[in-house]
Design an enzyme around this catalytic site. Structure first.
Site, PDB file in Angstrom:
ATOM      1  N   MET A  32       0.746  -1.206   0.171  1.00 34.43           N
ATOM      2  CA  MET A  32      -0.129   0.113  -0.003  1.00 34.43           C
ATOM      3  C   MET A  32       0.943   1.132  -0.034  1.00 34.43           C
ATOM      4  SD  MET A  32      -3.370  -0.965   1.974  1.00 34.43           S
ATOM      5  CE  MET A  32      -2.631  -0.716   3.897  1.00 34.43           C
ATOM      6  N   HIS A  39       9.203  -3.299   3.877  1.00 36.98           N
ATOM      7  CA  HIS A  39       8.782  -3.724   2.349  1.00 36.98           C
ATOM      8  C   HIS A  39       9.996  -3.799   1.481  1.00 36.98           C
ATOM      9  CE1 HIS A  39       5.465  -0.770   3.351  1.00 36.98           C
ATOM     10  NE2 HIS A  39       4.734  -1.972   3.113  1.00 36.98           N
TER      11      HIS A  39
HETATM   12  P1  AMP Z   1       1.254  -3.155   3.694  1.00 38.57           P
HETATM   13  O1  AMP Z   1       2.009  -2.071   2.662  1.00 38.57           O
HETATM   14  O2  AMP Z   1       1.318  -2.583   4.792  1.00 38.57           O
HETATM   15  O3  AMP Z   1       0.187  -3.585   3.003  1.00 38.57           O
HETATM   16  O4  AMP Z   1       2.274  -4.377   3.526  1.00 38.57           O
HETATM   17  C1  AMP Z   1       2.771  -4.746   2.255  1.00 38.57           C
HETATM   18  C2  AMP Z   1       3.525  -6.042   2.423  1.00 38.57           C
HETATM   19  O5  AMP Z   1       4.581  -5.851   3.025  1.00 38.57           O
HETATM   20  C3  AMP Z   1       2.803  -7.122   3.254  1.00 38.57           C
HETATM   21  O6  AMP Z   1       3.164  -8.504   2.563  1.00 38.57           O
HETATM   22  C4  AMP Z   1       3.261  -6.957   4.680  1.00 38.57           C
HETATM   23  O7  AMP Z   1       3.172  -8.153   5.318  1.00 38.57           O
HETATM   24  C5  AMP Z   1       4.725  -6.622   4.358  1.00 38.57           C
HETATM   25  N1  AMP Z   1       5.451  -6.045   5.412  1.00 38.57           N
HETATM   26  C6  AMP Z   1       4.730  -4.928   6.166  1.00 38.57           C
HETATM   27  N2  AMP Z   1       5.794  -4.555   7.250  1.00 38.57           N
HETATM   28  C7  AMP Z   1       6.634  -5.593   7.252  1.00 38.57           C
HETATM   29  C8  AMP Z   1       7.980  -5.767   8.129  1.00 38.57           C
HETATM   30  N3  AMP Z   1       7.893  -4.940   9.103  1.00 38.57           N
HETATM   31  N4  AMP Z   1       8.555  -6.759   7.763  1.00 38.57           N
HETATM   32  C9  AMP Z   1       8.079  -7.656   6.786  1.00 38.57           C
HETATM   33  N5  AMP Z   1       7.305  -7.328   5.866  1.00 38.57           N
HETATM   34  C10 AMP Z   1       6.362  -6.538   6.165  1.00 38.57           C
END
Ligand code: AMP
Length: 286
Positions: A32, A39
């Site tokens: 997102m 990320h």
């Molecule tokens: P989001 O932008 O929050 O939807 O996250 C996108 C992807 O990044 C998802 O698969 C999350 O699980 C992963 N993600 C978010 N925060 C972390 C983190 N601290 N460590 C590893 N992966 C993450």
């Protein structure tokens, strides 16, 4: 080649089709935006394992059950493009809401059971939005591999089930959670924390770590483990817990007696910011 920005589905499809004719394997990293080091770990892994990497940036209105959370969600396109370019990403697909949903969608993906506890209970409709948008992104990019963070373990379990049940030919890759030195898991929502709130937010990881310690030292009763974790949370009166559950690592259902590997998952509110995290734990044999 340098990073390219695709704003439309047609542009994204054309980029992927060209990569396919060059025989490259395709990876997608759905996000997102407001990208951070967590990320970046997914992106780096994707770049190391695939010839062509698409990062999607889309704040999906369908998965927000709270309008304020949606409208306050952080955006920073230029910083996101810079991070992707530095890591060697080929295409950033950043569609508008109108591009993804030109009219109200009448088709949704509902994954049952796995979606019921925890996030499903506290964020009604959230996983329906997630599964629907991820299915759309999978159809648009048609990747060989897709990268997801262990940070959102229930989301990953939901996608895994959808991919299995609907026969998507995509390998899912799970990437470990990246944390700050305090233990706080990296999250785009951490940007909303004040300095004081950031200090209180460590309660989340501390409670999970304590639960893991108790399980690994032989405690089999989930109720006892949860009570111990609740004591840790109670040391931070500024924080309120929505749930702390010990669940089966595959179907995410709460368990009462711990006999094998489990996941401990927790959601807290720090001020107005909602944070989630989880860790695995395996009871000591014997
Ligand atoms: P989001 O932008 O929050 O939807 O996250 C996108 C992807 O990044 C998802 O698969 C999350 O699980 C992963 N993600 C978010 N925060 C972390 C983190 N601290 N460590 C590893 N992966 C993450």
């Amino acid at each position: 080649m340098n990073l390219r920005l695709a704003r439309t589905i047609a542009e994204a499809r054309a980029e992927v089709a060209a990569a396919r004719t060059r025989g490259l394997s395709i990876a997608v990293v759905p996000t997102m935006g407001a990208l951070h080091t967590g990320h970046a770990a997914l992106i780096e892994r994707a770049c190391a394992e695939s010839g062509f990497v698409v990062v999607t940036l889309f704040v999906n209105p369908l998965q927000f059950n709270d309008a304020g959370d949606y409208s306050n969600y952080p955006h920073n396109l230029q910083a996101d493009l810079d991070l992707c370019e530095e890591r060697g990403v080929d295409v950033v697909f950043a569609p508008s809401v109108d591009e993804m949903y030109p009219r109200a969608t009448r088709t949704h993906v509902d994954v049952d059971t796995v979606t019921e506890p925890m996030e499903g209970r506290f964020r009604p409709g959230h996983f329906r939005g997630v599964a629907t948008v991820v299915a759309k992104l999978f159809h648009i990019v048609q990747p060989d591999r897709a990268y997801f963070g262990e940070k959102d373990a229930q989301q990953l379990a939901v996608i895994r089930r959808m991919v299995d049940d609907l026969n998507f030919s995509i390998k899912l890759v799970e990437v470990p959670t990246v944390r700050e030195t305090s233990g706080l898991a990296m999250s785009s929502r951490n940007q909303r924390l004040s300095e004081a709130e950031r200090q209180w937010a460590v309660a989340l990881y501390k409670a999970l770590e304590e639960a893991r310690r108790v399980i690994e030292s032989g405690e089999a009763s989930a109720a006892v483990v949860k009570a111990r974790a609740a004591e840790v949370l109670a040391e931070y009166p500024q924080v309120s817990a929505e749930y702390l559950e010990i669940v089966d690592p595959d179907d995410m259902h709460p368990i009462e007696t711990i006999t094998g590997p489990v996941r401990i998952a927790c959601a807290i509110l720090v001020g107005k910011t909602r944070l989630i995290d989880n860790v695995r734990a395996t009871p000591h044999p014997g």
